[in-house]
Motif scaffolding. Sequence first.
Motif, PDB file in Angstrom:
ATOM      1  N   PHE A   2      60.885 -49.200 -96.185  1.00  0.00           N
ATOM      2  CA  PHE A   2      60.523 -48.503 -97.420  1.00  0.00           C
ATOM      3  C   PHE A   2      59.045 -48.729 -97.716  1.00  0.00           C
ATOM      4  CE2 PHE A   2      64.721 -47.342 -98.509  1.00  0.00           C
ATOM      5  CZ  PHE A   2      65.558 -48.393 -98.171  1.00  0.00           C
ATOM      6  N   SER A   5      58.181 -52.223 -98.976  1.00  0.00           N
ATOM      7  CA  SER A   5      58.422 -53.454 -98.212  1.00  0.00           C
ATOM      8  C   SER A   5      57.093 -53.966 -97.654  1.00  0.00           C
ATOM      9  CB  SER A   5      59.439 -53.215 -97.088  1.00  0.00           C
ATOM     10  OG  SER A   5      58.933 -52.300 -96.158  1.00  0.00           O
ATOM     11  N   TRP A   8      55.001 -52.406 -94.662  1.00  0.00           N
ATOM     12  CA  TRP A   8      54.603 -50.998 -94.691  1.00  0.00           C
ATOM     13  C   TRP A   8      53.092 -50.855 -94.678  1.00  0.00           C
ATOM     14  CZ3 TRP A   8      57.576 -46.573 -94.645  1.00  0.00           C
ATOM     15  CH2 TRP A   8      56.872 -45.370 -94.889  1.00  0.00           C
ATOM     16  N   TRP A  22      63.559 -39.971 -93.382  1.00  0.00           N
ATOM     17  CA  TRP A  22      64.029 -39.669 -94.742  1.00  0.00           C
ATOM     18  C   TRP A  22      64.285 -38.169 -94.915  1.00  0.00           C
ATOM     19  CZ3 TRP A  22      66.076 -43.633 -96.522  1.00  0.00           C
ATOM     20  CH2 TRP A  22      65.501 -44.890 -96.421  1.00  0.00           C
TER      21      TRP A  22
ATOM     22  N   TRP C 124      65.330 -52.044 -90.836  1.00  0.00           N
ATOM     23  CA  TRP C 124      64.648 -52.808 -91.875  1.00  0.00           C
ATOM     24  C   TRP C 124      63.252 -53.248 -91.449  1.00  0.00           C
ATOM     25  CZ3 TRP C 124      66.126 -52.486 -96.574  1.00  0.00           C
ATOM     26  CH2 TRP C 124      65.646 -53.379 -97.543  1.00  0.00           C
TER      27      TRP C 124
END
Lengths: 52, 272, 440
Positions: A2, A5, A8, A22, C124
């Motif tokens: 994301f 995070s 990134w 996405w 993640w």
Amino acid sequence: MFPFSFEWIWDMSHIIFMGGLWYALSILGAGMTFCIIKAILATANGKGGHHH
Amino acid sequence: MKQTGNSDKPKRFGMVIDLDKCTGCGACMVACMAENNVPFRKDESKKLVSITWLRVYRLTNGKPYPDAEVCYLPRPCQHCAGKHEGHSPCVSVCPATATDYDQQTGIVSQIYTRCFGCRYCMGACPYHARHFNWWDPVWPKGMEKYLNPDVSARMRGIVEKCNFCFQRYQKGLEKAHMEGRRELEENEYQTACTQACPAGAIIFGDLNNPQHQVHQIAKPNLKKGGRPQNPKAFRLLEELATNTKVYYLSSKQWVQDAIHKPDLLDQTEAQH
Amino acid sequence: MDSALIPKGVKRCPIWQFALGLGVVGAVLLWGVYAMFLCWFKGLNQTNMNDYYGFALWIWADLAVIALGGGAFFTGLLKYIIGKDDLKNIINYAVLIGFICYSSALLILAIDVGQPLRSWFIFWHANVHSMLTEVAFCLSCYFAVLTIEYIPLVLENRQLDKIPFVHNLTHTMHEHMAIFAATGAFLSFFHQGSLGGVAGVLFGRPFAYREHLFIWPWTFFLFTWSAAAYGPSFTLLVTRITEKITRKKLVKDTTIQLLAKISGWMMFTYITAKIIDTVYWATTTAPSLGFSLKDFYSNNPVYGYWILGAELILGGVIPALMLITPKIRSNRLLLTLATILAVMGVCLNRWVMVLQVMAVPVMSFDTWAMYYPSWQEVATTVLPVAYGIILIMISYRYLPIFPNEAELNPLEPETPVVAAADTEEAAEEGPEPGLTPAEA
């Protein structure tokens, strides 16, 4: 994963790659939601129920 | 790769291994295993599943007696930088960012808690420097008391490899910080294998620092992808442009011929 | 006993036979499940993989099964986007086969990684530069697409379809299937390609490495192309096997011929590109990295030039030529043979791009590494095949997978019991008045 995070980075690779993920998930989610809602409305209007 | 850290000139830690001096005794391999809590099995004869971060290879010139010659070649992780600093063959392929190229030290790290064991990095490494934990470590009774507390033990299912004894760098930095300085002396950060070698065949230091021996011996040319300017020095698989940090010295022509292909170097140079 | 669940207008074998079949395949499945638990609880030392063979049978099986499942996305593209409407007779089966193939791939991956409980790290802590990340993302999304495409088939079960909401949902999903098919085609292009990219970016392995077009090695495009070409052949082969087992014709000839022709031409163009790529790699790319073609095919007990010939000629040129030739294609036996050669060809290509890559030594003083799988690896690879067969059995029995089935296999007329009663009644009444015996 994301934008918020810690790993990134706002570079082209992240934007294209994660953006693509996405985007694909959104289309699938929106498409299914649309179909389900349309089906609920059609059922409420009394359509369906006959079998071929 | 996002890099934090101090703004000092980046270091490139590397090694020079003198093949003329190496006797193949294996002390470096043992020291590495002891320092880094490398697990082992009761029967270590299956070398393909044996974990040896540093592995000594035996080369021969293939000639019969009395012209037979042998050369022993220790091979740690080469900490490749690749064509663009940070583009190691293994780092670019890891899907979970469990291995990272540190721009400040030039060391390729392995994050044990993040690796999920897909083994893609092992396929990418042409030096077979990476090993997989096919089993959980089983320490002989009592040995868990004398594992190195500065190095995390690994469980099965993840990849591990030589990290130039990074824990010793961290310890050195802590000591320097306590003494109010930021830079380490050459002898304050040395790998276990370097210190264990009885013949002094391994030299370790900062390739970017003109005062360090590794720089003075190898004379890396950063404009040509780190190619050594010392004619006796060479790197493994130079033609693949992996841009490694381990330089080998040999005065024997057969060793140089056996290992690399100098005529290709002009071609790779043209590509850079 | 379960006749209420069986689609109208078709016949199915007695349930005891069905249960027996399920039992036999189920036993094989259980063997695979046992091996799977061994791998999960004891670790990957249950396999014959080692530090030279980090990628082995399972990764080959993944790549092969995904390539073979390419029939789903390509048939979907042809039917929903390009408009080859005749393919509607086989698209359901292609989707089912695709669903099985992709769920199998995900299952094998869950067993293959060293720490399966950390699999979510690939999302993640994604490394956007890694080909494997792209594979994981697109594979997961595409599996979602296949699930979306399979759901309407399940909901079309006779009893479920009676429920108004279910019927309407199936209807709306069919109406808008083009969106899902298009997304599926887009995702497939990328994950089929990035599976090729997995090998092609390995600049430390000259056997695998290829020149790039922008950020993608040529293997990226070759893998997508081969999946689109060979996938439909696998669909045709499985259809033929199903027809043999059920002893029924299930898909119209025109549809079979159409898909076979398209597959043939895709194979022909693919193999041309593949041969050009192989020649360029052998003469230019590999030598620039210090290797000649001979280095890759000698001094070892298995990998010789024969494998190159088998992949390109036997598994590429020959089935392509067979399928593009109408006379050969219209002969069902030769068509089936061509699809068998095609499936072998793509499996061989995936084997070479995984296992031979691992086998070839790179450092000049290194040696060839050989490998054969352990029984646990074989069992866990057979596991998804068994699961696939079971899912096909259940789907075939209870879902209207084949639109042509009723038409091609008309059911017997009304039973003779009723006709006999009529004759008896007529005999009791005696001959019709006015009719002579000769005319009665």
